[in-house]
Design an enzyme around this catalytic site. Structure first.
Site, PDB file in Angstrom:
ATOM      1  N   ALA A  66       0.860  -1.186   0.000  1.00  0.00           N
ATOM      2  CA  ALA A  66       0.000   0.000   0.000  1.00  0.00           C
ATOM      3  C   ALA A  66       0.883   1.218   0.000  1.00  0.00           C
ATOM      4  O   ALA A  66       2.108   1.117  -0.073  1.00  0.00           O
ATOM      5  CB  ALA A  66      -0.911  -0.024   1.214  1.00  0.00           C
ATOM      6  N   LYS A  67       0.219   2.361   0.113  1.00  0.00           N
ATOM      7  CA  LYS A  67       0.987   3.593  -0.003  1.00  0.00           C
ATOM      8  C   LYS A  67       2.009   3.735   1.115  1.00  0.00           C
ATOM      9  O   LYS A  67       2.965   4.481   0.999  1.00  0.00           O
ATOM     10  CB  LYS A  67       0.029   4.775  -0.065  1.00  0.00           C
TER      11      LYS A  67
END
Ligand code: GLU
Length: 284
Positions: free
Chosen positions: A252-253
Protein backbone atom coordinates in the site's frame (compact mmCIF):
# COMPACT_ATOMS: atom_id res chain seq x y z
CA UNK A 1 -22.78 -10.04 -25.70
CA UNK A 2 -22.19 -6.53 -24.38
CA UNK A 3 -18.88 -5.02 -25.53
CA UNK A 4 -16.08 -5.32 -22.96
CA UNK A 5 -15.53 -2.07 -21.06
CA UNK A 6 -12.96 -2.23 -18.30
CA UNK A 7 -11.65 0.50 -16.03
CA UNK A 8 -8.80 1.45 -13.80
CA UNK A 9 -9.84 3.67 -10.91
CA UNK A 10 -6.94 5.05 -8.87
CA UNK A 11 -7.36 7.39 -5.90
CA UNK A 12 -4.83 10.22 -5.82
CA UNK A 13 -4.13 9.99 -2.08
CA UNK A 14 -0.44 9.31 -2.68
CA UNK A 15 1.95 8.13 -5.37
CA UNK A 16 0.99 5.12 -7.47
CA UNK A 17 2.58 2.04 -5.94
CA UNK A 18 3.57 -1.35 -7.22
CA UNK A 19 0.53 -3.15 -5.77
CA UNK A 20 -2.05 -1.00 -7.49
CA UNK A 21 -0.09 -0.84 -10.72
CA UNK A 22 0.01 -4.65 -10.86
CA UNK A 23 -3.78 -4.88 -10.52
CA UNK A 24 -4.29 -2.15 -13.12
CA UNK A 25 -2.03 -4.06 -15.50
CA UNK A 26 -4.30 -7.09 -15.25
CA UNK A 27 -7.29 -4.82 -15.94
CA UNK A 28 -5.54 -3.47 -19.01
CA UNK A 29 -4.48 -6.93 -20.28
CA UNK A 30 -7.99 -8.33 -19.88
CA UNK A 31 -9.53 -5.38 -21.72
CA UNK A 32 -7.03 -5.72 -24.57
CA UNK A 33 -7.44 -9.52 -24.80
CA UNK A 34 -11.19 -9.06 -25.12
CA UNK A 35 -10.78 -6.40 -27.79
CA UNK A 36 -12.48 -4.00 -25.39
CA UNK A 37 -12.00 -0.47 -24.12
CA UNK A 38 -10.25 0.73 -21.00
CA UNK A 39 -11.48 3.71 -19.01
CA UNK A 40 -9.35 5.70 -16.56
CA UNK A 41 -11.40 7.20 -13.74
CA UNK A 42 -9.85 9.33 -11.02
CA UNK A 43 -11.50 8.54 -7.68
CA UNK A 44 -11.02 11.73 -5.72
CA UNK A 45 -14.36 12.24 -3.93
CA UNK A 46 -12.53 12.40 -0.61
CA UNK A 47 -11.14 15.84 -1.38
CA UNK A 48 -9.54 16.13 2.06
CA UNK A 49 -7.30 13.14 1.29
CA UNK A 50 -6.65 13.65 -2.43
CA UNK A 51 -4.20 16.10 -3.96
CA UNK A 52 -3.92 17.56 -7.47
CA UNK A 53 -0.18 16.94 -7.32
CA UNK A 54 -0.77 13.19 -6.83
CA UNK A 55 -3.35 13.14 -9.60
CA UNK A 56 -0.87 14.59 -12.10
CA UNK A 57 1.87 12.25 -10.91
CA UNK A 58 -0.49 9.29 -11.22
CA UNK A 59 -1.33 9.95 -14.86
CA UNK A 60 2.32 10.54 -15.65
CA UNK A 61 3.50 7.36 -13.90
CA UNK A 62 0.81 5.26 -15.57
CA UNK A 63 1.83 6.45 -19.03
CA UNK A 64 5.53 5.99 -18.30
CA UNK A 65 4.85 2.44 -17.14
CA UNK A 66 3.20 1.58 -20.45
CA UNK A 67 -0.49 2.10 -19.73
CA UNK A 68 -2.82 3.60 -22.27
CA UNK A 69 -6.53 4.17 -21.97
CA UNK A 70 -9.31 4.90 -24.42
CA UNK A 71 -11.27 7.34 -22.25
CA UNK A 72 -10.13 9.40 -19.30
CA UNK A 73 -9.85 12.84 -17.71
CA UNK A 74 -6.97 13.85 -19.98
CA UNK A 75 -8.49 12.65 -23.27
CA UNK A 76 -12.25 12.83 -22.68
CA UNK A 77 -14.78 10.35 -24.02
CA UNK A 78 -18.51 9.72 -24.31
CA UNK A 79 -18.98 9.34 -20.54
CA UNK A 80 -17.07 12.43 -19.34
CA UNK A 81 -16.29 13.74 -16.82
CA UNK A 82 -13.91 10.99 -15.65
CA UNK A 83 -13.03 12.62 -12.34
CA UNK A 84 -15.28 11.80 -9.40
CA UNK A 85 -15.10 15.25 -7.84
CA UNK A 86 -16.89 16.52 -10.99
CA UNK A 87 -19.65 13.90 -10.93
CA UNK A 88 -21.74 14.92 -7.92
CA UNK A 89 -24.97 15.04 -9.97
CA UNK A 90 -24.63 11.33 -10.80
CA UNK A 91 -24.25 10.39 -7.11
CA UNK A 92 -27.05 12.68 -6.03
CA UNK A 93 -29.45 11.00 -8.47
CA UNK A 94 -28.54 7.59 -7.06
CA UNK A 95 -28.97 8.88 -3.49
CA UNK A 96 -32.44 10.28 -4.35
CA UNK A 97 -33.47 7.01 -5.93
CA UNK A 98 -32.39 5.04 -2.84
CA UNK A 99 -34.07 7.55 -0.48
CA UNK A 100 -37.37 7.49 -2.39
CA UNK A 101 -37.44 3.69 -2.50
CA UNK A 102 -36.70 3.41 1.25
CA UNK A 103 -33.36 1.64 0.82
CA UNK A 104 -31.43 4.09 2.96
CA UNK A 105 -32.01 5.86 6.28
CA UNK A 106 -30.52 8.87 8.03
CA UNK A 107 -28.16 7.98 10.85
CA UNK A 108 -27.20 10.44 13.56
CA UNK A 109 -24.74 8.23 15.43
CA UNK A 110 -21.31 9.76 15.64
CA UNK A 111 -18.76 7.13 14.82
CA UNK A 112 -15.18 7.71 13.84
CA UNK A 113 -15.20 4.92 11.24
CA UNK A 114 -17.61 6.91 9.04
CA UNK A 115 -14.66 9.08 8.06
CA UNK A 116 -13.21 6.18 6.09
CA UNK A 117 -16.35 5.67 4.02
CA UNK A 118 -15.24 7.78 1.07
CA UNK A 119 -12.27 5.57 0.23
CA UNK A 120 -12.26 1.93 -0.78
CA UNK A 121 -12.08 -0.27 2.34
CA UNK A 122 -9.01 -2.43 1.81
CA UNK A 123 -8.62 -5.32 4.23
CA UNK A 124 -7.17 -3.29 7.07
CA UNK A 125 -9.64 -0.39 6.89
CA UNK A 126 -13.04 -2.03 6.38
CA UNK A 127 -15.91 -0.58 8.39
CA UNK A 128 -17.10 -2.42 11.52
CA UNK A 129 -20.66 -3.79 11.50
CA UNK A 130 -23.08 -1.00 12.47
CA UNK A 131 -25.33 -2.07 15.37
CA UNK A 132 -28.46 -0.63 13.70
CA UNK A 133 -29.25 2.08 16.28
CA UNK A 134 -30.96 4.44 13.80
CA UNK A 135 -32.45 1.82 11.50
CA UNK A 136 -35.97 1.72 12.93
CA UNK A 137 -36.46 5.48 13.43
CA UNK A 138 -39.23 6.87 11.25
CA UNK A 139 -38.43 9.70 8.86
CA UNK A 140 -40.09 11.55 6.01
CA UNK A 141 -38.03 11.45 2.80
CA UNK A 142 -39.47 14.90 1.99
CA UNK A 143 -37.65 16.35 5.03
CA UNK A 144 -34.37 15.57 3.31
CA UNK A 145 -34.07 17.46 0.04
CA UNK A 146 -30.28 17.15 0.32
CA UNK A 147 -28.18 14.40 1.90
CA UNK A 148 -25.91 16.65 4.01
CA UNK A 149 -26.24 16.84 7.79
CA UNK A 150 -26.68 13.14 8.63
CA UNK A 151 -24.96 9.96 7.54
CA UNK A 152 -27.03 7.82 5.19
CA UNK A 153 -26.87 4.06 5.57
CA UNK A 154 -28.07 1.26 3.33
CA UNK A 155 -30.59 -1.18 4.88
CA UNK A 156 -28.80 -4.47 4.37
CA UNK A 157 -31.43 -7.27 4.29
CA UNK A 158 -30.65 -9.50 7.30
CA UNK A 159 -29.68 -13.04 6.44
CA UNK A 160 -29.91 -12.66 2.65
CA UNK A 161 -27.72 -15.33 1.03
CA UNK A 162 -25.72 -13.74 -1.74
CA UNK A 163 -23.48 -15.15 -4.42
CA UNK A 164 -21.74 -14.28 -7.65
CA UNK A 165 -19.23 -15.98 -9.93
CA UNK A 166 -15.85 -14.29 -9.83
CA UNK A 167 -13.87 -14.49 -13.08
CA UNK A 168 -10.76 -15.70 -11.21
CA UNK A 169 -11.98 -17.19 -7.93
CA UNK A 170 -15.19 -18.90 -9.07
CA UNK A 171 -18.32 -18.97 -6.89
CA UNK A 172 -18.30 -16.51 -4.00
CA UNK A 173 -20.85 -16.45 -1.17
CA UNK A 174 -21.78 -14.10 1.62
CA UNK A 175 -24.56 -13.64 4.15
CA UNK A 176 -25.79 -10.06 4.28
CA UNK A 177 -25.87 -8.38 7.69
CA UNK A 178 -23.65 -11.06 9.14
CA UNK A 179 -20.51 -10.60 7.01
CA UNK A 180 -21.13 -6.85 6.69
CA UNK A 181 -23.67 -4.42 8.13
CA UNK A 182 -25.63 -1.31 7.13
CA UNK A 183 -22.95 0.60 5.25
CA UNK A 184 -22.63 4.32 4.70
CA UNK A 185 -23.63 5.65 1.27
CA UNK A 186 -23.29 9.38 2.04
CA UNK A 187 -21.41 11.16 4.81
CA UNK A 188 -22.91 13.92 6.96
CA UNK A 189 -20.22 16.32 5.70
CA UNK A 190 -21.76 15.88 2.24
CA UNK A 191 -19.21 13.46 0.79
CA UNK A 192 -20.66 10.48 -1.11
CA UNK A 193 -19.25 7.15 0.04
CA UNK A 194 -16.98 5.01 -2.11
CA UNK A 195 -19.62 2.23 -2.36
CA UNK A 196 -22.26 4.52 -3.86
CA UNK A 197 -19.90 6.47 -6.11
CA UNK A 198 -18.24 3.40 -7.58
CA UNK A 199 -21.55 1.70 -8.42
CA UNK A 200 -23.13 4.87 -9.85
CA UNK A 201 -20.03 5.47 -11.99
CA UNK A 202 -19.52 1.91 -13.18
CA UNK A 203 -23.18 1.78 -14.22
CA UNK A 204 -23.18 5.24 -15.85
CA UNK A 205 -19.96 4.47 -17.73
CA UNK A 206 -21.36 1.10 -18.86
CA UNK A 207 -18.45 -0.82 -17.36
CA UNK A 208 -18.91 -4.51 -18.17
CA UNK A 209 -15.92 -5.84 -16.21
CA UNK A 210 -14.48 -4.68 -12.90
CA UNK A 211 -10.95 -5.87 -12.10
CA UNK A 212 -9.65 -5.03 -8.63
CA UNK A 213 -7.81 -6.46 -5.65
CA UNK A 214 -9.27 -9.42 -3.78
CA UNK A 215 -9.31 -7.40 -0.57
CA UNK A 216 -12.42 -5.68 -1.96
CA UNK A 217 -14.46 -8.91 -2.16
CA UNK A 218 -16.74 -7.97 0.75
CA UNK A 219 -17.38 -4.62 -0.86
CA UNK A 220 -18.50 -6.38 -4.01
CA UNK A 221 -21.39 -7.89 -2.03
CA UNK A 222 -22.34 -4.44 -0.73
CA UNK A 223 -22.21 -3.14 -4.26
CA UNK A 224 -24.34 -6.00 -5.59
CA UNK A 225 -27.06 -4.86 -3.16
CA UNK A 226 -26.76 -1.34 -4.54
CA UNK A 227 -26.98 -2.60 -8.13
CA UNK A 228 -30.16 -4.44 -7.21
CA UNK A 229 -31.69 -1.49 -5.35
CA UNK A 230 -30.84 0.93 -8.16
CA UNK A 231 -31.93 -1.56 -10.84
CA UNK A 232 -28.61 -1.35 -12.63
CA UNK A 233 -27.28 -4.51 -14.30
CA UNK A 234 -24.15 -5.59 -12.39
CA UNK A 235 -20.81 -6.01 -14.19
CA UNK A 236 -18.63 -9.13 -14.10
CA UNK A 237 -15.96 -9.09 -11.40
CA UNK A 238 -12.38 -10.33 -11.40
CA UNK A 239 -10.63 -10.07 -8.04
CA UNK A 240 -6.88 -10.14 -8.52
CA UNK A 241 -4.36 -11.64 -6.09
CA UNK A 242 -2.51 -8.95 -4.17
CA UNK A 243 1.21 -8.48 -4.15
CA UNK A 244 2.25 -8.80 -0.51
CA UNK A 245 5.43 -7.90 1.29
CA UNK A 246 7.53 -10.51 3.12
CA UNK A 247 5.43 -10.04 6.24
CA UNK A 248 2.30 -10.93 4.21
CA UNK A 249 0.94 -7.40 4.28
CA UNK A 250 -0.79 -5.94 1.24
CA UNK A 251 1.41 -3.44 -0.56
CA UNK A 252 0.00 0.00 0.00
CA UNK A 253 0.99 3.59 0.00
CA UNK A 254 2.79 3.08 3.31
CA UNK A 255 5.45 1.13 1.35
CA UNK A 256 6.92 4.38 0.06
CA UNK A 257 10.01 2.65 -1.32
CA UNK A 258 7.77 0.69 -3.67
CA UNK A 259 6.04 3.68 -5.21
CA UNK A 260 6.53 3.85 -8.96
CA UNK A 261 8.05 7.33 -8.44
CA UNK A 262 10.75 6.04 -6.11
CA UNK A 263 11.50 2.98 -8.25
CA UNK A 264 11.73 5.27 -11.29
CA UNK A 265 14.03 7.70 -9.53
CA UNK A 266 16.31 4.87 -8.48
CA UNK A 267 16.78 3.97 -12.15
CA UNK A 268 14.32 1.09 -12.70
CA UNK A 269 12.94 0.79 -16.24
CA UNK A 270 9.24 0.16 -17.02
CA UNK A 271 10.17 -3.40 -18.11
CA UNK A 272 11.89 -4.13 -14.81
CA UNK A 273 8.95 -2.80 -12.82
CA UNK A 274 6.43 -4.77 -14.86
CA UNK A 275 8.47 -7.94 -14.24
CA UNK A 276 7.89 -7.38 -10.52
CA UNK A 277 4.10 -7.51 -10.99
CA UNK A 278 4.41 -11.27 -11.02
CA UNK A 279 6.83 -11.85 -8.15
CA UNK A 280 6.44 -11.25 -4.40
CA UNK A 281 7.86 -7.91 -3.35
CA UNK A 282 10.59 -7.64 -0.77
CA UNK A 283 9.57 -5.66 2.33
CA UNK A 284 10.65 -2.05 2.16
N1 GLU B 1 -10.37 3.88 -6.03
C1 GLU B 1 -10.44 2.56 -5.48
C2 GLU B 1 -9.09 2.18 -4.96
O1 GLU B 1 -8.15 2.91 -5.19
C3 GLU B 1 -10.92 1.61 -6.55
C4 GLU B 1 -11.53 0.41 -6.02
C5 GLU B 1 -12.32 -0.30 -7.11
O2 GLU B 1 -11.70 -0.69 -8.10
O3 GLU B 1 -13.52 -0.44 -6.96
O4 GLU B 1 -8.91 1.23 -4.28
Amino acid sequence: MTPYRGRIAPSPTGYLHLGHAATFWIAQERARAAGGRLVLRVEDIDVARCKAEFRDALLEDLRWLGFSWDEGPDIGGAFAPYTQSERRAVYLRAWQQLRDAGWIYPCTCSRRDVLNAATAPHDDTDEPIYPGTCRAKRFEPAEFAEPAGVNWRFRVPPGQQMSFVDQRLGSQHSVAASDFGDFVVWRRDDVPAYQLAVVADDAAMQISDVVRGEDLLISTFRQLLLYEALRFPPPRFYHAALIRDEAGKRLAKRHAALSIRTLRESGATPDEIRARFRTPAPAS
